[in-house]
Design an enzyme around this catalytic site. Structure first.
Site, PDB file in Angstrom:
ATOM      1  N   LEU A 159      66.595   1.227 -25.400  1.00  0.00           N
ATOM      2  CA  LEU A 159      66.955  -0.008 -24.698  1.00  0.00           C
ATOM      3  C   LEU A 159      66.610   0.079 -23.222  1.00  0.00           C
ATOM      4  CD1 LEU A 159      70.268  -1.969 -24.982  1.00  0.00           C
ATOM      5  CD2 LEU A 159      69.709  -0.966 -22.769  1.00  0.00           C
ATOM      6  N   ASN A 191      67.368  -2.025 -19.508  1.00  0.00           N
ATOM      7  CA  ASN A 191      68.041  -3.139 -18.849  1.00  0.00           C
ATOM      8  C   ASN A 191      67.562  -3.273 -17.418  1.00  0.00           C
ATOM      9  OD1 ASN A 191      69.988  -0.806 -19.125  1.00  0.00           O
ATOM     10  ND2 ASN A 191      71.295  -2.045 -17.837  1.00  0.00           N
ATOM     11  N   ASP A 192      68.413  -3.246 -16.443  1.00  0.00           N
ATOM     12  CA  ASP A 192      68.053  -3.689 -15.089  1.00  0.00           C
ATOM     13  C   ASP A 192      66.801  -3.034 -14.495  1.00  0.00           C
ATOM     14  OD1 ASP A 192      70.663  -4.324 -15.696  1.00  0.00           O
ATOM     15  OD2 ASP A 192      71.521  -3.432 -13.905  1.00  0.00           O
ATOM     16  N   GLN A 251      66.412   0.740 -15.911  1.00  0.00           N
ATOM     17  CA  GLN A 251      67.507   1.401 -16.611  1.00  0.00           C
ATOM     18  C   GLN A 251      67.058   1.631 -18.045  1.00  0.00           C
ATOM     19  OE1 GLN A 251      71.437   1.679 -15.695  1.00  0.00           O
ATOM     20  NE2 GLN A 251      69.989   2.477 -14.225  1.00  0.00           N
ATOM     21  N   TYR A 290      73.271   4.765 -12.945  1.00  0.00           N
ATOM     22  CA  TYR A 290      73.305   3.304 -13.018  1.00  0.00           C
ATOM     23  C   TYR A 290      72.391   2.678 -11.963  1.00  0.00           C
ATOM     24  CZ  TYR A 290      76.955   2.701 -16.607  1.00  0.00           C
ATOM     25  OH  TYR A 290      77.649   2.656 -17.789  1.00  0.00           O
ATOM     26  N   ARG A 340      79.404  -1.136  -7.835  1.00  0.00           N
ATOM     27  CA  ARG A 340      78.107  -0.557  -8.215  1.00  0.00           C
ATOM     28  C   ARG A 340      76.899  -1.376  -7.743  1.00  0.00           C
ATOM     29  NH1 ARG A 340      80.828  -1.854 -13.039  1.00  0.00           N
ATOM     30  NH2 ARG A 340      80.083  -3.790 -13.973  1.00  0.00           N
ATOM     31  N   ASP A 341      75.722  -0.818  -8.025  1.00  0.00           N
ATOM     32  CA  ASP A 341      74.414  -1.451  -7.836  1.00  0.00           C
ATOM     33  C   ASP A 341      74.059  -1.657  -6.356  1.00  0.00           C
ATOM     34  OD1 ASP A 341      74.779  -1.596 -10.580  1.00  0.00           O
ATOM     35  OD2 ASP A 341      75.238  -3.732 -10.585  1.00  0.00           O
ATOM     36  N   GLU A 361      77.596  -8.337 -10.269  1.00  0.00           N
ATOM     37  CA  GLU A 361      76.691  -7.213 -10.498  1.00  0.00           C
ATOM     38  C   GLU A 361      75.369  -7.483  -9.787  1.00  0.00           C
ATOM     39  OE1 GLU A 361      77.865  -5.108 -14.618  1.00  0.00           O
ATOM     40  OE2 GLU A 361      76.664  -6.896 -14.922  1.00  0.00           O
TER      41      GLU A 361
HETATM   42  C1  FRU Z   1      73.940  -4.751 -15.163  1.00  0.00           C
HETATM   43  C2  FRU Z   1      74.616  -3.390 -15.201  1.00  0.00           C
HETATM   44  C3  FRU Z   1      74.833  -2.850 -13.816  1.00  0.00           C
HETATM   45  C4  FRU Z   1      74.921  -1.363 -14.049  1.00  0.00           C
HETATM   46  C5  FRU Z   1      73.868  -1.179 -15.123  1.00  0.00           C
HETATM   47  C6  FRU Z   1      74.148  -0.059 -16.076  1.00  0.00           C
HETATM   48  O1  FRU Z   1      73.220  -5.042 -16.303  1.00  0.00           O
HETATM   49  O2  FRU Z   1      75.826  -3.466 -15.918  1.00  0.00           O
HETATM   50  O3  FRU Z   1      75.960  -3.383 -13.160  1.00  0.00           O
HETATM   51  O4  FRU Z   1      74.632  -0.612 -12.903  1.00  0.00           O
HETATM   52  O5  FRU Z   1      73.790  -2.403 -15.829  1.00  0.00           O
HETATM   53  O6  FRU Z   1      73.075   0.117 -16.963  1.00  0.00           O
END
Ligand code: FRU
Length: 485
Positions: A44, A46-47, A63, A106, A165-166, A221
């Site tokens: 998978l 993601n970000d 990610q 993350y 976070r982020d 986020e």
């Molecule tokens: C957003 C999120 C972020 C976090 C990351 C973890 O999609 O939840 O807030 O850092 O994904 O994979």
């Protein structure tokens, strides 16, 4: 197989090579896989993370959870590019290999500082009772792509919960600032928290940004700040946002606010405007933007949503990134356009006409259309013979409405959140569409990027017809798009 907590957080070293190779083959062979958008090598994605310019090239990470279509132990995978279109995969860059990121490296950002790339991200740590501490980590990547010297910069202050976070690292005058998504302990509302540092080691909290007079849900986020055409654009994901503040359809929205300027020291936006949806289609989240050295603002999005399953979960991989989009502001409105260099992927330009645009395609193309004013109709993509299965674009240039409809588009995605997304534009004018299809991904740029509708769709891959439901007056150009990934 059941995805227990133990399994999701199993150290990478405990997985065997054959399992990973099988997962890679599954992702590579899927008929739904993208071929000119960044996508998972396995598992998978993601970000987007660390979108930056360093050592004469663009860098982008994402990610990744490589062992299945679930949110497990996350790391950063690294790509670089000369042109924001052709990407080279440089593999795993930030591993969850320290105490502070033991349960995931993350999301975060990157910036060139003194000949190295400074990475700032959130280390997700949990103790034996599963209590989470979010550590904000700094690390340095050298020109050989080696990430070293991970250091914990700060953790959540007392008034902020574990949802912190982020970080996006920014520089103004001689000072570094970081903005982070945060949830306050007292009221459990979402905020963007502003921090400052002179030396990247000692950090001081300045306070929450005055993004809006409204409560912005329970958590924000992936906040980003970019300068665009003399304005400041803040891009962020407010989870649990009241739809009365700004309407949206996806489980969680990706929104933006335009302000005249920002005063970091006083954590104040000057004249922030209302919230808008960044993308009016489906599945866009966690968009990351940055200003390149020449000032141009670029963004790239995760095409996928948290807490959402997708049909390719059955093939053990999920999601992708959008193409890179260039930001500008015209008449106070944010414009998102494809980058010029995407044209380098075009092959076999073909003028198209008639009701049937194409009987067949490879599923990997760009279609530019100019639909003459004062018409209504439906354009079917990835359609079968009788048009009973297709992805549909419904347009009404009198009523100024365009709808992306995936109700008949094969396998279902997040149907609880609706099967259509709509946008509006100037009535009684030609409708200009620039449509990019990459197998199971569509990106529609309306009237030169005034609106963008992105979405995943999972029609039967053998059906590749593109056809209007009725005779339509239009001009069109079709291009096959080259495979780069
Ligand atoms: C957003 C999120 C972020 C976090 C990351 C973890 O999609 O939840 O807030 O850092 O994904 O994979």
């Amino acid at each position: 197989m059941e995805w227990t907590r133990e399994k999701r957080y199993l150290p990478y070293s405990k997985w065997d090579a054959e399992t990973l190779l099988d997962l890679q083959a599954e992702a590579a062979n899927s008929a739904y896989q993208m071929h000119y958008h960044l996508h998972p090598i396995s598992g998978l994605v993601n970000d987007p993370n660390g979108f930056s310019y360093f050592n004469g090239e663009y860098h982008l990470f994402y990610q990744s959870y490589p062992f299945g279509a679930v949110h497990g132990l996350k790391s950063w995978v690294h790509f670089k590019s000369q042109d924001l279109v052709h990407w080279i995969n440089l593999g795993l860059a930030v591993k969850p290999d320290s105490m502070a990121d033991s349960h995931g490296a993350y999301s975060g950002s990157a910036r060139e500082i003194d000949g190295k790339l400074f990475l700032m991200y959130t280390g997700n740590h949990r103790d034996e009772n599963w209590v989470r501490t979010p550590y904000q980590i700094g690390a340095w990547m050298d020109k050989d792509g080696v990430v070293k010297d991970k250091t914990v910069l700060f953790k959540n202050p007392d008034h902020i919960t574990e949802h912190f976070r982020d970080p996006q690292i920014l520089k103004e005058n001689d000072t570094y600032y970081a903005i982070l998504g945060a949830q306050d302990k007292a009221e459990k509302h979402g905020h963007i928290d502003v921090w400052k540092s002179k030396d990247l080691k000692n950090w001081e909290e300045l306070g929450f940004l005055n993004l809006s007079d409204h409560v912005l849900g329970y958590m924000i986020e992936c906040p980003n700040i970019v300068r665009v055409g003399g304005k400041v654009v803040v891009i962020f994901c407010p989870q649990g946002l009241d739809k009365k503040i700004a309407d949206y359809d996806d489980i969680y929205p990706n929104m933006y606010v335009i302000a005249d300027d920002i005063d970091f020291e006083n954590h104040r936006l000057i004249n922030p405007g209302p919230l808008h949806n960044l993308d009016e289609g489906f599945d866009v989240y966690a968009t990351q933007a940055f200003n390149a050295p020449d000032g141009t603002a670029y963004e790239v999005s995760w095409v996928g949503l948290p807490d959402t399953t997708y049909p390719t979960d059955d093939e053990n991989w999920a999601n992708c990134l959008s193409q890179v989009k260039k930001l500008s502001i015209h008449d106070g409105k944010l414009i998102q356009e494809p980058v010029e260099t995407i044209k380098s992927l075009r092959r076999n330009e073909e003028k198209v006409s008639g009701k049937t645009i194409k009987e067949n395609t490879t599923g990997q193309y760009e279609l530019k259309l100019n639909i003459s004013a004062n018409q209504t109709g439906t354009l079917h993509f990835a359609a079968n013979d009788d048009l009973s299965e297709s992805l549909q674009i419904k347009f009404d240039t009198n009523d100024r409405k365009l709808t992306l409809d995936r109700a008949q588009a094969g396998k279902k995605v997040a149907v609880d959140y609706g099967t259509t997304r709509s946008t509006s534009f100037t009535p009684h004018e030609d409708l200009k569409l620039d449509i990019f299809v990459d197998h199971s991904l569509v990106e529609i740029f309306v009237n030169g990027g005034e609106h963008v509708l992105t979405g995943r769709f999972f029609t039967d891959p053998v059906n590749q017809r593109i056809k209007f439901d009725q005779d339509t007056n239009y001009q069109g150009t079709f291009y096959n798009m080259e495979t780069i990934l």
